[in-house]
Design an enzyme around this catalytic site. Structure first.
Site, PDB file in Angstrom:
ATOM      1  N   GLY A  73       0.800  -1.216   0.000  1.00  0.00           N
ATOM      2  CA  GLY A  73       0.000   0.000   0.000  1.00  0.00           C
ATOM      3  C   GLY A  73       0.837   1.271   0.000  1.00  0.00           C
ATOM      4  O   GLY A  73       0.522   2.234  -0.702  1.00  0.00           O
ATOM      5  N   SER A  74       1.910   1.282   0.768  1.00  0.00           N
ATOM      6  CA  SER A  74       2.740   2.492   0.843  1.00  0.00           C
ATOM      7  C   SER A  74       3.332   2.811  -0.523  1.00  0.00           C
ATOM      8  O   SER A  74       3.344   3.970  -0.963  1.00  0.00           O
ATOM      9  CB  SER A  74       3.878   2.304   1.859  1.00  0.00           C
ATOM     10  N   GLN A 181      -7.707  -0.001   3.391  1.00  0.00           N
ATOM     11  CA  GLN A 181      -8.594  -0.580   4.410  1.00  0.00           C
ATOM     12  C   GLN A 181      -9.942  -1.014   3.829  1.00  0.00           C
ATOM     13  O   GLN A 181     -10.680  -1.766   4.467  1.00  0.00           O
ATOM     14  CB  GLN A 181      -8.852   0.432   5.538  1.00  0.00           C
ATOM     15  N   SER A 201      -3.613  -3.261  -0.613  1.00  0.00           N
ATOM     16  CA  SER A 201      -2.488  -4.024  -0.080  1.00  0.00           C
ATOM     17  C   SER A 201      -2.948  -5.422   0.336  1.00  0.00           C
ATOM     18  O   SER A 201      -3.999  -5.575   0.949  1.00  0.00           O
ATOM     19  CB  SER A 201      -1.915  -3.274   1.127  1.00  0.00           C
ATOM     20  N   HIS A 203      -1.873  -7.676   2.568  1.00  0.00           N
ATOM     21  CA  HIS A 203      -1.909  -8.170   3.946  1.00  0.00           C
ATOM     22  C   HIS A 203      -3.045  -7.588   4.771  1.00  0.00           C
ATOM     23  O   HIS A 203      -3.242  -7.977   5.920  1.00  0.00           O
ATOM     24  CB  HIS A 203      -0.556  -7.965   4.636  1.00  0.00           C
ATOM     25  N   CYS A 327       2.066   2.903  12.665  1.00  0.00           N
ATOM     26  CA  CYS A 327       3.161   3.846  12.487  1.00  0.00           C
ATOM     27  C   CYS A 327       3.258   4.833  13.647  1.00  0.00           C
ATOM     28  O   CYS A 327       4.319   5.354  13.919  1.00  0.00           O
ATOM     29  CB  CYS A 327       2.976   4.616  11.194  1.00  0.00           C
TER      30      CYS A 327
END
Ligand SMILES: *Cc1c(COP(=O)(O)O)cnc(C)c1O
Length: 393
Positions: A73-74, A181, A201, A203, A327
């Site tokens: 995702g990042s 999400q 993403s 995971h 984070c």
């Protein structure tokens, strides 16, 4: 179950589904060829990647050739925002986003500000919703990109992205959404929601870590992220992560099949959790809306409590929760999301995010609430602030 751990941090990461793992395993030692190779053996890997691409696309109403596999995702967020900024820098240098985005978007925007771009960070309302009206007012002739997340990773708020996409397109501005999400958890459709770019993403939806997608509308010329080989239509070089990609595809397919019943189950359990916490623990508040929130997401603030202490004591009882985003855990600053919805520092500090999967049980929720009541009580008994408050009350 022999394992007494209660895992309630599914917004941070999920357990890989058994079916996903089973589909990944042959990619390591059987169909292990480089999918770019010419010989017939490579065909198995190439075919598996093709199926994964179709599955990833189909979940959001996209075409397979609009999906780029990334390392998560990042990466997808960084790529989307930078590619639009750098690709359309000639047309204008103004970007609109919100104050509650993930740091992968926020820090990319801050980086671009240093390169001479201008960024408007919209304030959400007290439930974390970005106002389409405020967004429309912020659009300027030199606006090139709107980036607003589909659902917030901390407080679970689902954003009105269909409306935001409609406005973006009426005004000729590209729309990116961080759907990490939301993808696989709530219905998304890139056409109906007017989405030009979307990040997801693996995971976060029972797939493997280190693999994600960037959806980019066919007619856009996406600037390359990595230079080198011709993989991913020349936009992201590097030998494909075949097991990861296959895992992502299977997770997307499973999500499509089970989203409704899984969501309903999570939502029922989550409502039960929220109702019990608010009824049985004094001075607790729910953050984010009651209705438009991700099915598995609950987020609370407990007054007179330090969130970090709460997490440590919960951990000692085998309960995995979070203060918000992975984070920000460990940092002393309160979450940027909680500050953006208007919470004062002292309340924002006492936050707890519990995010469910369909594997959680009612017994686990009962045990969590009982433990939470006990711990919150204990911490307040030791709190001078609470003692002061009770004396004055
Ligand atoms: C987890 C998350 C990301 C980052 O995804 P990674 O695959 O961990 O890099 C980005 N945005 C949101 C909303 C997230 O929840």
């Amino acid at each position: 179950m022999a394992d007494k751990r209660i895992y309630l941090d599914n917004a941070a990461t999920t357990r890989v589904a058994e079916e996903v793992l089973q589909e990944m395993l042959p990619c390591f030692r059987e169909s292990y060829a480089n999918p770019s190779a010419i010989y017939g053996f490579a065909g198995e890997a190439k075919k598996a990647v093709g199926i994964a691409r179709e599955r990833a696309a189909s979940l959001i109403g996209a075409k397979p050739n609009e999906i780029y596999f990334t390392a998560g995702g990042s990466e997808s967020d960084n790529w989307a925002v930078r590619a639009v900024a750098e690709g359309l820098g000639g047309k204008g240098r103004h970007i609109i986003t919100s104050k509650i985005e993930h740091h992968a978007v926020l820090h990319t925007c801050q980086y671009l500000e240093k390169q001479g771009y201008e960024v408007t960070y919209l304030d959400p309302d007290e439930e974390g919703k970005v106002s389409p009206e405020a967004l429309e007012k912020a659009i300027r002739p030199d606006t090139i990109l709107i980036s607003v997340m589909a659902a917030n990773n901390e407080i679970g708020t689902i954003e009105p992205i269909a409306k935001i996409g409609e406005i973006a397109h009426e005004r000729g501005v590209l729309f990116h959404t961080d759907a990490v999400q939301a993808y696989g958890h709530i219905p998304l459709h890139v056409e109906e929601m007017h989405i030009d770019l979307l990040s997801a993403s693996g995971h976060k939806l029972y797939g493997p870590k280190g693999v994600g997608i960037l959806y980019c509308r066919e007619n856009l010329r996406l600037a390359p992220l990595l230079h080198g080989g011709a993989q991913e239509r020349g936009r992201r070089a590097g030998t494909l992560n075949v097991p990861g990609i296959v895992g992502f595809g299977k997770a997307a397919a499973l999500a499509g099949e089970t989203m409704q019943e899984r969501g309903a189950r999570e939502m029922a359990l989550r409502n039960y959790l929220i109702d019990r916490v608010l009824a049985e623990i004094p001075y607790a508040r729910l953050n984010g809306p009651r209705q438009d929130r991700l099915p598995g997401s609950a987020h609370f603030c407990f007054r007179f409590i330090e969130g970090e202490s709460l997490l440590i004591l919960l951990d000692q009882k085998g309960i995995c929760g979070s203060s918000g985003s992975a984070c920000t855990s460990g940092a002393l600053d309160p979450s940027h999301v909680l500050l953006a919805i208007g919470l004062p520092h002292e309340i924002a500090h006492g936050s707890l995010r519990l995010t469910l999967s369909a594997e959680n049980t009612r017994e686990e929720i009962d045990r969590t609430v009982e433990t939470l009541k006990e711990i919150v009580g204990r911490l307040r008994d030791m709190s001078p602030l609470y003692e002061d408050f009770v004396r004055k009350a």
